[in-house]
Scaffold this active site. Structure first.
Site, mmCIF file in Angstrom:
data_model
loop_
_atom_site.group_PDB
_atom_site.id
_atom_site.type_symbol
_atom_site.label_atom_id
_atom_site.label_comp_id
_atom_site.label_asym_id
_atom_site.label_seq_id
_atom_site.Cartn_x
_atom_site.Cartn_y
_atom_site.Cartn_z
ATOM 1 N N CYS A 108 32.235 19.405 79.309
ATOM 2 C CA CYS A 108 31.470 19.508 80.545
ATOM 3 C C CYS A 108 30.608 20.755 80.386
ATOM 4 O O CYS A 108 31.110 21.866 80.515
ATOM 5 C CB CYS A 108 32.385 19.627 81.760
ATOM 6 S SG CYS A 108 31.466 19.934 83.290
ATOM 7 N N CYS A 111 30.255 22.791 83.958
ATOM 8 C CA CYS A 111 31.394 23.494 84.580
ATOM 9 C C CYS A 111 32.649 23.197 83.784
ATOM 10 O O CYS A 111 32.800 23.723 82.685
ATOM 11 C CB CYS A 111 31.525 23.169 86.076
ATOM 12 S SG CYS A 111 31.499 21.436 86.553
ATOM 13 N N SER A 112 33.535 22.352 84.307
ATOM 14 C CA SER A 112 34.829 22.177 83.633
ATOM 15 C C SER A 112 35.417 20.803 83.920
ATOM 16 O O SER A 112 36.634 20.655 83.905
ATOM 17 C CB SER A 112 35.798 23.256 84.105
ATOM 18 O OG SER A 112 35.875 23.228 85.525
ATOM 19 N N CYS A 113 34.586 19.804 84.197
ATOM 20 C CA CYS A 113 35.083 18.472 84.555
ATOM 21 C C CYS A 113 35.985 17.922 83.452
ATOM 22 O O CYS A 113 35.649 17.992 82.271
ATOM 23 C CB CYS A 113 33.918 17.532 84.832
ATOM 24 S SG CYS A 113 32.932 18.098 86.233
#
Lengths: 210, 219
Positions: A108, A111-113
């Site tokens: 991602c 962000c951090s999906c």
């Protein structure tokens, strides 16, 4: 906890952050906006109950049950529903399969999906700037940092989780595992292999304690 | 917003240095776990949307964003969101002392666990998709420079790819607020490595990104 106060260590943040969090927590509790028991319940769920053990069950079943594998590749959210670990509202799961021709890698960049329901919360490196920056532009270099070398003819597909779709890599089933049960196979499946930075372990890795 | 959270293709961050999988804890400090859970529980109260929460983290000063650890960015975002919602005053936040109860009802533990396990698509999965593009279509990501939230990464803007699959209609993050929910077809688009990174890019690599119809144009 010993801390020299200078080293900005990501595993031991300065105590002022911990104090700031405590302050916010007590404020939100006093205002009736957050229930401390609910905080405890969510921490317990994500620290202990949800994690790569879920994804390992999915992959081991895909390796041993071709019809399930097809359902998983067709609609992973439906297929994973058979296991009773549903996703967060809004999240849709997609399973992508590694083959001798194609290797998949998930990132991602924004962000951090990450597929929480099958892998739990992401490791620090997955959320880090070096990984988010280079997974798309230099996937083979990134794989190399995890000790994963692929033949030149293999195509690397990088899945950038820019929406609410979540990606699970189904690693290749290792050779020499014919006749193994799903439970035995789970031992070969790692979190990293389901993100796509590594291959599943081989039977020899297990014997060597790797 | 075009800020440093949009990291795809950036260089000079150094090696990844992953912690060994079997040794890494889920949380590296207790406060991280509290920030994590408070962020989820606050989000369930619908004072803001997930896209507004991302925007709160992403619109920090880039130096601050990069200096912070991951959960420090979540903490900063949560503080911004509560103050922005009007439910917490800057004075209350600064002192950590409540000047009065909110009339919002906190989510209890039972409801919280139901909320994180809840099923359901971003929008009605039975609704017709009405996709304006089809699998195999060649598309270009529009060039734009939004001040607000977007999920169209910079490294893809102006680049051409091919529609690989259609994911249905999904909530459009760029305009998503509590009051405003629009949805558009969402596509998985395949971009060849050489299209994104030039001839020096990795051989035989491709990037797949999920992009909403308004991000795309016909080349």
């Amino acid at each position: 906890m010993p801390h020299d106060g200078h080293d900005h260590d990501h595993t031991e943040p300065p105590s002022d952050v911990a104090l700031r969090v405590k302050s916010l927590e007590s404020l939100l509790i006093d205002k009736g906006l957050v229930d401390p028991a609910a905080i405890d319940a969510l921490v317990d769920r994500y620290a202990h109950r949800v994690g790569p053990q879920n994804g390992k069950k999915v992959v081991a079943r895909a390796w041993t049950d071709p019809e399930f594998k097809q359902r998983l590749l067709d609609d992973a959210r439906e297929a994973v529903g058979e296991f009773d670990f549903k996703g967060r509202p809004g999240e849709r799961l997609v399973a992508v399969e590694n083959t001798p021709e194609v290797h998949n890698l998930v990132v991602c960049t924004l962000c951090s999906c990450y597929p929480w329901n099958v892998l739990g919360l992401p490791p620090v490196w997955y959320k880090s700037a070096p990984y988010r920056a280079r997974a798309v532009s230099d996937p083979r270099g990134v794989l190399g940092e995890f000790g994963t070398e692929l033949p030149d003819e293999v195509e690397v597909r990088v899945w950038d989780s820019t929406a609410e779709m979540r990606y699970l890599v189904v690693p290749e089933r290792p050779t020499g595992t014919e006749g193994w049960s799903a439970e035995q196979l789970e031992k070969l499946i790692t979190r990293n292999s389901m993100i796509g930075v590594e291959q599943a372990k081989s039977p020899a890795d297990l014997e060597g304690g790797a | 917003m075009d800020n440093v959270h949009d990291m795809g293709g950036m260089q000079a961050f150094g090696p990844i240095n992953p912690e060994p999988e079997t040794e890494e804890p889920v949380f590296h400090a207790e406060w991280e776990s509290r920030v994590f859970a408070m962020t989820l529980l606050s989000g369930f109260l619908r004072q803001w949307t997930n896209d507004m929460a991302r925007h709160a983290r992403e619109s920090q000063n880039p130096v601050t964003y990069l200096r912070n650890t991951y959960y420090e960015n979540w903490l900063a975002g949560l503080e911004t969101l509560w103050v922005g919602s009007g439910q917490v005053t800057p004075e209350e936040l600064a002192k950590g002392i409540s000047s009065g109860k909110s009339d919002i009802q906190a989510i209890d533990a039972e409801k919280a666990l139901v909320s994180v396990k809840g099923a359901g698509g971003p929008v009605d999965p039975e609704a017709p998709v009405n996709a304006g593009l089809k699998v195999g279509d060649r598309v270009r990501v529009k060039t734009f420079h939004p001040m607000g939230h977007t999920r169209a990464p910079r490294y893809l803007r102006g680049r051409e790819g091919v529609i690989d699959r259609i994911h249905g209609r999904h909530i459009y993050p760029d305009t998503h607020t509590v009051e405003n929910v629009e949805d558009y077809p969402l596509y998985s688009v395949r971009f060849e490595g050489a299209e994104l990174w030039g001839p020096d890019g990795n051989k035989r690599s491709a990037v797949y990104a999920d992009l909403w119809e308004p991000y795309l144009e016909q080349p």
